[in-house]
Scaffold this motif. Structure first.
Motif, PDB file in Angstrom:
ATOM      1  N   MET A   1      -3.297  12.817  -3.673  1.00 45.58           N
ATOM      2  CA  MET A   1      -3.321  11.379  -3.961  1.00 45.58           C
ATOM      3  C   MET A   1      -2.625  10.565  -2.876  1.00 45.58           C
ATOM      4  O   MET A   1      -2.425   9.369  -3.029  1.00 45.58           O
ATOM      5  CB  MET A   1      -2.665  11.097  -5.317  1.00 45.58           C
ATOM      6  N   GLU A   2      -2.223  11.224  -1.809  1.00 45.28           N
ATOM      7  CA  GLU A   2      -1.562  10.539  -0.702  1.00 45.28           C
ATOM      8  C   GLU A   2      -2.590   9.648  -0.005  1.00 45.28           C
ATOM      9  O   GLU A   2      -3.570  10.147   0.550  1.00 45.28           O
ATOM     10  CB  GLU A   2      -1.050  11.599   0.280  1.00 45.28           C
ATOM     11  N   PRO A   3      -2.405   8.320  -0.033  1.00 46.46           N
ATOM     12  CA  PRO A   3      -3.404   7.464   0.611  1.00 46.46           C
ATOM     13  C   PRO A   3      -3.688   7.894   2.047  1.00 46.46           C
ATOM     14  O   PRO A   3      -2.779   8.226   2.805  1.00 46.46           O
ATOM     15  CB  PRO A   3      -2.752   6.083   0.552  1.00 46.46           C
ATOM     16  N   GLY A   4      -4.970   7.907   2.377  1.00 47.26           N
ATOM     17  CA  GLY A   4      -5.384   8.281   3.719  1.00 47.26           C
ATOM     18  C   GLY A   4      -5.774   9.734   3.850  1.00 47.26           C
ATOM     19  O   GLY A   4      -6.173  10.175   4.923  1.00 47.26           O
TER      20      GLY A   4
ATOM     21  N   MET B   1      -4.609   7.492   9.578  1.00 51.92           N
ATOM     22  CA  MET B   1      -5.103   6.160   9.215  1.00 51.92           C
ATOM     23  C   MET B   1      -4.940   5.271  10.436  1.00 51.92           C
ATOM     24  O   MET B   1      -3.838   5.132  10.973  1.00 51.92           O
ATOM     25  CB  MET B   1      -4.286   5.575   8.069  1.00 51.92           C
TER      26      MET B   1
ATOM     27  N   LEU C   1      -4.864   1.712  12.207  1.00 50.58           N
ATOM     28  CA  LEU C   1      -4.684   0.275  11.985  1.00 50.58           C
ATOM     29  C   LEU C   1      -5.228  -0.446  13.207  1.00 50.58           C
ATOM     30  O   LEU C   1      -4.837  -0.133  14.333  1.00 50.58           O
ATOM     31  CB  LEU C   1      -3.198  -0.032  11.792  1.00 50.58           C
TER      32      LEU C   1
ATOM     33  N   CYS D   1      -3.877  -7.447   9.313  1.00 46.84           N
ATOM     34  CA  CYS D   1      -2.472  -7.862   9.272  1.00 46.84           C
ATOM     35  C   CYS D   1      -1.578  -6.660   8.963  1.00 46.84           C
ATOM     36  O   CYS D   1      -1.714  -6.055   7.897  1.00 46.84           O
ATOM     37  CB  CYS D   1      -2.273  -8.928   8.204  1.00 46.84           C
TER      38      CYS D   1
ATOM     39  N   GLY E   1       0.364  -7.072   5.682  1.00 45.00           N
ATOM     40  CA  GLY E   1      -0.469  -6.814   4.512  1.00 45.00           C
ATOM     41  C   GLY E   1      -0.714  -5.330   4.310  1.00 45.00           C
ATOM     42  O   GLY E   1      -0.699  -4.822   3.179  1.00 45.00           O
ATOM     43  N   PHE E   2      -0.926  -4.633   5.409  1.00 48.49           N
ATOM     44  CA  PHE E   2      -1.163  -3.185   5.367  1.00 48.49           C
ATOM     45  C   PHE E   2       0.067  -2.471   4.794  1.00 48.49           C
ATOM     46  O   PHE E   2      -0.032  -1.638   3.898  1.00 48.49           O
ATOM     47  CB  PHE E   2      -1.459  -2.699   6.794  1.00 48.49           C
TER      48      PHE E   2
ATOM     49  N   ASN F   1       0.514  -3.157   1.137  1.00 48.60           N
ATOM     50  CA  ASN F   1      -0.358  -2.318   0.320  1.00 48.60           C
ATOM     51  C   ASN F   1       0.266  -0.930   0.121  1.00 48.60           C
ATOM     52  O   ASN F   1       0.285  -0.398  -0.991  1.00 48.60           O
ATOM     53  CB  ASN F   1      -1.740  -2.192   0.975  1.00 48.60           C
ATOM     54  N   LEU F   2       0.780  -0.365   1.210  1.00 48.61           N
ATOM     55  CA  LEU F   2       1.407   0.966   1.121  1.00 48.61           C
ATOM     56  C   LEU F   2       2.614   0.943   0.187  1.00 48.61           C
ATOM     57  O   LEU F   2       2.775   1.807  -0.672  1.00 48.61           O
ATOM     58  CB  LEU F   2       1.858   1.435   2.508  1.00 48.61           C
TER      59      LEU F   2
ATOM     60  N   HIS G   1       3.312  -1.169  -2.175  1.00 48.19           N
ATOM     61  CA  HIS G   1       2.887  -1.394  -3.549  1.00 48.19           C
ATOM     62  C   HIS G   1       2.481  -0.072  -4.207  1.00 48.19           C
ATOM     63  O   HIS G   1       2.826   0.200  -5.362  1.00 48.19           O
ATOM     64  CB  HIS G   1       1.724  -2.389  -3.588  1.00 48.19           C
ATOM     65  N   PHE G   2       1.773   0.726  -3.448  1.00 49.23           N
ATOM     66  CA  PHE G   2       1.377   2.049  -3.941  1.00 49.23           C
ATOM     67  C   PHE G   2       2.608   2.862  -4.350  1.00 49.23           C
ATOM     68  O   PHE G   2       2.678   3.409  -5.454  1.00 49.23           O
ATOM     69  CB  PHE G   2       0.580   2.797  -2.858  1.00 49.23           C
TER      70      PHE G   2
ATOM     71  N   GLN H   1       4.408   1.447  -7.438  1.00 50.97           N
ATOM     72  CA  GLN H   1       3.643   1.715  -8.650  1.00 50.97           C
ATOM     73  C   GLN H   1       3.746   3.176  -9.067  1.00 50.97           C
ATOM     74  O   GLN H   1       3.813   3.492 -10.256  1.00 50.97           O
ATOM     75  CB  GLN H   1       2.175   1.351  -8.395  1.00 50.97           C
ATOM     76  N   GLU H   2       3.750   4.058  -8.103  1.00 51.16           N
ATOM     77  CA  GLU H   2       3.694   5.486  -8.404  1.00 51.16           C
ATOM     78  C   GLU H   2       5.069   6.136  -8.574  1.00 51.16           C
ATOM     79  O   GLU H   2       5.156   7.311  -8.928  1.00 51.16           O
ATOM     80  CB  GLU H   2       2.874   6.214  -7.339  1.00 51.16           C
TER      81      GLU H   2
ATOM     82  N   CYS I   1      -5.819   5.597  -3.932  1.00 48.82           N
ATOM     83  CA  CYS I   1      -6.689   6.303  -2.963  1.00 48.82           C
ATOM     84  C   CYS I   1      -7.494   7.428  -3.613  1.00 48.82           C
ATOM     85  O   CYS I   1      -6.942   8.386  -4.137  1.00 48.82           O
ATOM     86  CB  CYS I   1      -5.849   6.877  -1.831  1.00 48.82           C
TER      87      CYS I   1
ATOM     88  N   CYS J   1     -11.449   8.144   1.958  1.00 45.93           N
ATOM     89  CA  CYS J   1     -11.159   7.035   2.869  1.00 45.93           C
ATOM     90  C   CYS J   1     -12.160   6.962   4.009  1.00 45.93           C
ATOM     91  O   CYS J   1     -12.327   5.904   4.613  1.00 45.93           O
ATOM     92  CB  CYS J   1      -9.759   7.175   3.438  1.00 45.93           C
TER      93      CYS J   1
END
Ligand SMILES: Cc1cc2nc3c(=O)[nH]c(=O)nc-3n(C[C@H](O)[C@H](O)[C@H](O)COP(=O)(O)O)c2cc1C
Ligand code: FES
Lengths: 416, 145
Positions: free
Chosen positions: A87-90, A312, A314, A319, A322-323, A326-327, A329-330, A333-334, B112, B116
């Motif tokens: 579940m790690e973004p990217g 990932m 960029l 921005c 913003g990027f 987002n990270l 916030h993730f 939340q988690e 995610c 991606c």
């Protein structure tokens, strides 16, 4: 370029079935080893191979297995667990391996369970991976019918979603039917893991390497890397590149080769500004670091981490504030809420960044943000979640200092 | 999954498997279902609720027939997931966390989705849709309707 883990996978989303896997030499290692080689000898081959954990930590797999007490020393149930929470973004490498060639993972499990003398195995896969779950269940049925699992029971546990489930001790709690909250270490899972029994937790990609190491030997595996580190690595590239996707390349391949040659460079009209080399829990690297080898030591020397090896990108039209928001916030939340710095600190970071994005940020907020990594970095929290969050915040605040200042002073996002 | 297994034999350890199986059957975990599960697992309802409410994908409120899980993590954000969310709102009148009046759709954000390289992505039920834009959302909703 030698493909090892992905050689059977065509990328079209079709699963390699038992017959096709067996034709490619599959389950040969099981026949070669099970009942013929002592479990400790299998552990030794893996230790000699230099295989390092692919779940983000890079811990030597052989050493992890060596810490498992022998069955003689600890009779009773013993478990081998595959971490397929991803579940790690990217990060999208384990999905590719499970959907494409599930038997490779199963063969790895049979060998690993034999090596650490486990009689039951679990694959903890995130519940949203419907296709991977179906592929694994079908493959288990085929393998059982073909008799290659021996006496081993392999359960597929579909998770119900929380990033923290990927942390290995939280994963154990989740498998026991509880909230996924990390456990204190020591004791290590090898000593007291699932239901208090000796347990090994390994990442999908780590386990997929095992059949090949057993079949071709430790020396062969060491020779696959281009630098000091062994094997191939399943890299991934996402963002505004021409060919985002999964690429199996020698360990130690440079970021530049991965991004420019394999992922086809940046899309027209976009320039690379920075990368997170190994998922959301790693620190930013700028363009000047593109020649760094993608290896555990290489990325550490450059000031980041190899992490999951999924990059990932960029670009210059996104921005960075913003990027990063987002990270963060993730992570906020988690956070599982177990320890105070993470539970309270991450939402604080998230709120500050949200305010900055809408022009409500203050100059003093920048100092508050800069202070956070010292409070939630490695060693300050119960597990690795918050330190992972701090990696992109700490490096991002430095690398994008001007963007942060502009957000605060001009009270707008230049990209909005 | 441990299908067909007798959850009661495993007790509280089967809590998540049991909740997941019941939710698959009934759509969500109502208070009644929770109590039923607690009885099967031989554990206090409050303790089971502690587990149920911890996880993102156990629904303690009714959801629509089709649950749309729209990725809100960094790569999808960068590549235009906001446009997908807006189009879903225009078409269905639901923001994240809401269900259409006819009970057909629920929209939920999800972290995610491990796709991606196909961002931005969303799941409808068990099917993943990638490389989407607003027009793609239209096509998807027209096809599914
Ligand atoms: C917050 C958090 C999330 C994690 N998520 C995963 C994951 O999804 N998959 C994974 O293999 N490892 C994950 N890890 C690392 C595991 O704790 C563990 O180190 C790993 O599964 C060990 O396997 P390996 O030695 O084969 O890499 C995570 C760690 C943390 C702190
Ligand atoms: S960020 Fe959306 S799938 Fe990874």
């Amino acid at each position: 370029m030698q493909l090892v883990l992905t050689k059977n996978i065509d990328g079209g989303g079709k699963r390699v079935d038992f017959a096709a896997y067996a034709r490619s030499g599959g389950y040969e290692a099981v026949r070669k080893v099970v009942g013929k080689l002592a479990p400790a000898d299998v552990v030794q081959v893996v230790a000699d191979s230099g295989l390092a954990g692919c779940g983000g930590g890079g811990f030597p797999t052989g050493r992890k297995w060596q810490a498992m007490p022998s069955r003689a020393a600890r009779p009773g149930p013993r478990y081998f667990i595959v971490n397929a929470d991803e579940m790690e973004p990217g990060t999208f490498k384990d999905r590719y391996l499970m959907e494409g060639d599930p038997h490779q993972l199963l063969e790895g499990i049979v060998l690993a369970a034999y090596a650490v003398e486990a009689d039951e195995a679990y694959i903890f896969v995130r519940g949203e991976y419907f296709q991977a779950i179906a592929a694994l269940e079908a493959a288990i049925a085929e393998a059982q019918a073909a008799g290659v699992l021996g006496g081993l029971t392999i359960h597929v546990h579909a998770g119900v979603g929380r990033y923290i489930c990927g942390e290995e001790t939280a994963l154990l709690n989740s498998l026991e039917g509880k909230r996924a909250i990390p456990r204190a270490k020591p004791p290590l899972p090898q000593v007291s893991g699932l239901f208090g029994c000796p347990t090994i937790v390994n990442n999908v990609e780590t386990v997929c390497n095992v059949p090949h190491i057993v079949r071709h030997g430790a020396e062969w595996f060491r020779g696959l890397g281009v630098g000091d580190e062994a094997g191939t690595k399943i890299f991934g590239v996402s963002g505004r590149v021409n060919r985002p996707g999964v690429y199996e390349l020698p360990m130690g391949t440079s970021l530049r080769v991965l991004i420019e040659e394999f992922a086809g460079g940046m899309r027209d009209g976009f320039q690379l500004r920075a990368v997170l080399p190994g998922g959301a829990s790693t620190g930013f690297l700028g363009v000047e670091k593109l020649d760094t080898p993608m290896s555990v030591a290489g990325m550490a020397a450059a000031g980041s981490r190899l992490g999951t090896g999924n990059v990932m990108v960029l670009d210059d039209k996104t921005c960075p504030v913003g990027f990063i928001r987002n990270l963060q916030h993730f992570f906020a939340q988690e956070s599982c809420g177990w320890c105070a710095p993470c539970r309270d600190g991450l939402p604080w970071v998230d709120q500050i960044l949200a305010a900055m994005e809408t022009g409500q940020g203050r100059q003093s907020d920048l100092a508050v943000l800069a202070d956070m990594p010292g409070r939630m970095g490695p060693g300050k929290t119960f597990c690795g979640l918050a330190p992972g969050a701090m990696a992109s915040l700490e490096t991002g605040l430095k690398m994008f200092a001007q963007d942060f200042t502009r957000h605060v002073q001009e009270r707008v996002c230049a990209w909005a | 999954m441990l299908t067909g297994e007798d959850f009661s034999a495993r007790g509280p350890a089967a809590a998540i498997d049991c909740l997941r199986a019941l939710q698959k059957e009934r759509g969500y975990i109502s208070d009644e279902t929770l109590a039923e599960a607690a009885a099967i697992l031989q554990m206090p309802v409050a303790v089971l609720d502690e587990v149920a409410t911890f996880y993102n994908l156990i629904f303690r409120e009714p959801v629509g027939k089709n649950v749309i899980l729209l990725c809100d993590s960094a790569v999808c954000w960068m590549l235009g997931r906001e446009a997908l969310q807006s189009r879903i709102f225009e078409r269905l009148g639901i923001a994240p966390g809401e269900t259409t009046a006819d009970g057909q759709y629920t929209l939920l954000p999800v972290v995610c989705l491990g796709a991606c390289d196909r961002a931005p992505v969303l799941l409808v039920g068990e099917t993943l849709h990638g490389h989407l834009d607003a027009a793609g959302v239209n096509k998807l909703l027209d096809g599914a309707a």
